[in-house]
Enzyme design. Structure first.
Site, PDB file in Angstrom:
ATOM      1  N   PHE A 117       0.829  -1.136   0.055  1.00  0.00           N
ATOM      2  CA  PHE A 117       0.028   0.036   0.197  1.00  0.00           C
ATOM      3  C   PHE A 117       0.795   1.243  -0.096  1.00  0.00           C
ATOM      4  O   PHE A 117       0.965   2.275  -0.727  1.00  0.00           O
ATOM      5  CB  PHE A 117      -0.914   0.065   1.114  1.00  0.00           C
ATOM      6  CG  PHE A 117      -1.698   1.111   1.501  1.00  0.00           C
ATOM      7  CD1 PHE A 117      -2.240   2.035   0.667  1.00  0.00           C
ATOM      8  CD2 PHE A 117      -1.346   1.529   2.937  1.00  0.00           C
ATOM      9  CE1 PHE A 117      -2.865   3.254   1.063  1.00  0.00           C
ATOM     10  CE2 PHE A 117      -2.192   2.886   3.220  1.00  0.00           C
ATOM     11  CZ  PHE A 117      -2.790   3.431   2.157  1.00  0.00           C
TER      12      PHE A 117
ATOM     13  N   TYR B 126       5.244  -6.786  16.253  1.00  0.00           N
ATOM     14  CA  TYR B 126       5.300  -5.752  15.118  1.00  0.00           C
ATOM     15  C   TYR B 126       6.174  -4.589  16.031  1.00  0.00           C
ATOM     16  O   TYR B 126       7.253  -3.902  15.594  1.00  0.00           O
ATOM     17  CB  TYR B 126       4.072  -5.114  14.934  1.00  0.00           C
ATOM     18  CG  TYR B 126       3.991  -3.988  13.767  1.00  0.00           C
ATOM     19  CD1 TYR B 126       4.378  -4.249  12.705  1.00  0.00           C
ATOM     20  CD2 TYR B 126       3.477  -2.747  14.215  1.00  0.00           C
ATOM     21  CE1 TYR B 126       4.355  -3.308  11.743  1.00  0.00           C
ATOM     22  CE2 TYR B 126       3.339  -1.801  13.250  1.00  0.00           C
ATOM     23  CZ  TYR B 126       3.966  -2.074  12.049  1.00  0.00           C
ATOM     24  OH  TYR B 126       3.870  -1.131  11.048  1.00  0.00           O
TER      25      TYR B 126
ATOM     26  N   THR C 299       1.932  -9.380   1.494  1.00  0.00           N
ATOM     27  CA  THR C 299       0.554  -8.660   1.905  1.00  0.00           C
ATOM     28  C   THR C 299       0.545  -7.580   0.769  1.00  0.00           C
ATOM     29  O   THR C 299      -0.550  -7.009   0.583  1.00  0.00           O
ATOM     30  CB  THR C 299       0.478  -7.945   3.138  1.00  0.00           C
ATOM     31  OG1 THR C 299       1.748  -6.892   3.167  1.00  0.00           O
ATOM     32  CG2 THR C 299       0.552  -8.860   4.422  1.00  0.00           C
TER      33      THR C 299
ATOM     34  N   ASP D  79       9.727  -7.057  -3.224  1.00  0.00           N
ATOM     35  CA  ASP D  79       8.489  -7.387  -2.712  1.00  0.00           C
ATOM     36  C   ASP D  79       8.440  -8.637  -2.505  1.00  0.00           C
ATOM     37  O   ASP D  79       8.838  -9.697  -3.633  1.00  0.00           O
ATOM     38  CB  ASP D  79       7.247  -6.770  -3.213  1.00  0.00           C
ATOM     39  CG  ASP D  79       6.180  -6.407  -2.260  1.00  0.00           C
ATOM     40  OD1 ASP D  79       5.538  -7.511  -1.628  1.00  0.00           O
ATOM     41  OD2 ASP D  79       5.848  -5.398  -2.072  1.00  0.00           O
TER      42      ASP D  79
ATOM     43  N   ASN E  99      19.623  -6.487   6.753  1.00  0.00           N
ATOM     44  CA  ASN E  99      20.155  -6.760   5.322  1.00  0.00           C
ATOM     45  C   ASN E  99      20.360  -5.284   4.332  1.00  0.00           C
ATOM     46  O   ASN E  99      21.133  -5.086   3.501  1.00  0.00           O
ATOM     47  CB  ASN E  99      19.288  -7.689   4.627  1.00  0.00           C
ATOM     48  CG  ASN E  99      19.589  -9.096   5.081  1.00  0.00           C
ATOM     49  OD1 ASN E  99      20.584  -9.444   5.259  1.00  0.00           O
ATOM     50  ND2 ASN E  99      18.381  -9.789   5.006  1.00  0.00           N
TER      51      ASN E  99
ATOM     52  N   GLY F  78      23.083  -3.549   5.529  1.00  0.00           N
ATOM     53  CA  GLY F  78      24.326  -4.002   4.722  1.00  0.00           C
ATOM     54  C   GLY F  78      24.479  -3.330   3.394  1.00  0.00           C
ATOM     55  O   GLY F  78      25.553  -3.075   2.953  1.00  0.00           O
TER      56      GLY F  78
END
Ligand code: UDP
Length: 321
Positions: free
Chosen positions: A11, A145, A35, A31, A99, A102
């Site tokens: 979104f 979360y 979701t 992606d 990641n 990095g």
């Protein structure tokens, strides 16, 4: 600039892709479609400055070419989603952020973390300034979360201090708009979809809890300006207009029409009782403030969800399904 956006088919991520392309930049989107959906960037299929790669950023990735910026937006963000995927949520916030940092280090790129008002938890300071440390239950259902994002902020600041990485942290408050899934599960899309279908409007608790809702174009503009600024401290980007959930239910039914009645369901564990951003920092440093109020934002969002519902999209999803 050439930027990498994780969660590019989500979104917020997909709107951010649009904003960077409008700004004349090159965008590589990443992606894993957990979701997000390729539909959100389908309009860019033939764009010569956009490329989409399917990859889970919780796992390392090597990217060819130079990069000037990385914006880490990959993560489930609806409570319904992150309660279904607590481990993926913790991994993309922790390993995914590591990641990205990095890559930022090896490419000499600026890094922007999509953090959240959830770092404030169920706040004891209201409205919430960036200086507030928060009130979070690490082992509660929302902990996956909240703590992932808090860890991500800590990791970002560690790379900033230890490796001199140029970093930005945006704390995003409740955002809504087109490209939210009908079954996203967050309150604005739920109430609109329920009103459109004539289903009951599912208010959790007595609906006296508050949220402050930001329309997506305002949110994305604030994030873009923060990225372009030199401000490394966390920055709240949200709309300070605060509503109780009952008020939201009434406004949505007025805007959508229909005969939906309100159905009260139990309040989920650790649901924050209030939430409202203090945006003095964004106003002063970025010259940014929201321009779209709730009713106007709803008028821009309803047609999107109406089309989805007419297209046979799934019903609203609640934490009690
Ligand atoms: N909420 C609700 N009904 C719904 C979905 C959410 O009453 O169908 C409430 C929820 O309890 C919370 C607020 O709306 O107080 C915002 O929930 P949302 O899931 O959108 O995001 P949050 O701000 O909690 O992360």
């Amino acid at each position: 600039m050439r930027v990498l956006i994780t969660g590019a088919a989500g979104f917020l991520g997909s709107h951010l892709v649009d904003r960077f392309l409008e700004g004349g930049h090159d965008v590589v989107g990443l992606d894993n479609f957990v979701t997000g959906s390729p539909d959100n960037v389908a309009h860019l299929a033939d764009h010569d400055r956009f490329r989409l790669i399917e990859h889970d950023i919780s796992r390392p990735v090597e990217l060819e070419g130079e990069l000037d910026g990385i914006l880490h937006f990959a993560s489930p963000a609806s409570p319904v989603d992150y309660l279904e995927m607590p481990i993926q949520t913790l991994k993309v916030g922790s390993l995914g952020t590591h990641n990205c940092l990095g890559i930022a280090k090896s490419k000499g790129a600026r890094f922007l973390l999509a953090s959240t008002s959830e770092v404030y938890g169920d706040p004891q300071v209201h409205p919430q300034p960036e200086s507030y440390w928060g009130h979070v239950n690490p082992i509660g259902i929302r902990g996956c979360y909240d703590e992932a994002k808090r860890f991500a902020e800590a990791m970002t600041m560690a790379y900033h201090r230890a490796h001199g990485i140029d970093t930005r942290i945006v704390r995003i408050f409740n955002t809504y708009g087109p490209r939210m899934r009908a079954g996203d599960g967050r309150v604005v899309s739920n109430f609109i979809v329920q009103a459109l279908r004539g289903d009951p409007i599912t208010v959790y608790g007595d609906g006296s809890q508050t949220r402050s809702f930001c329309y997506v174009s305002d949110e994305v503009e604030g994030i873009y300006r923060l990225f372009m600024s030199d401000h490394t401290e966390p920055t709240n980007i949200g709309n300070p207009g605060e509503f109780t959930i009952r008020e939201l239910a009434e406004i949505v039914v007025e805007e959508v029409g229909g005969e939906s009645r309100v159905e009260f369901l139990p309040l989920p564990q650790d649901d924050p009782k209030v939430r409202r951003p203090d945006i003095s920092s964004a106003r002063e440093r970025l010259g940014w403030e929201p321009t779209v109020d709730l009713r106007e934002g709803l008028r821009r969002t309803v047609p999107w969800l109406r089309a989805a519902v007419e297209d046979g999209a799934q019903a609203a999803r609640t934490l009690h399904d």
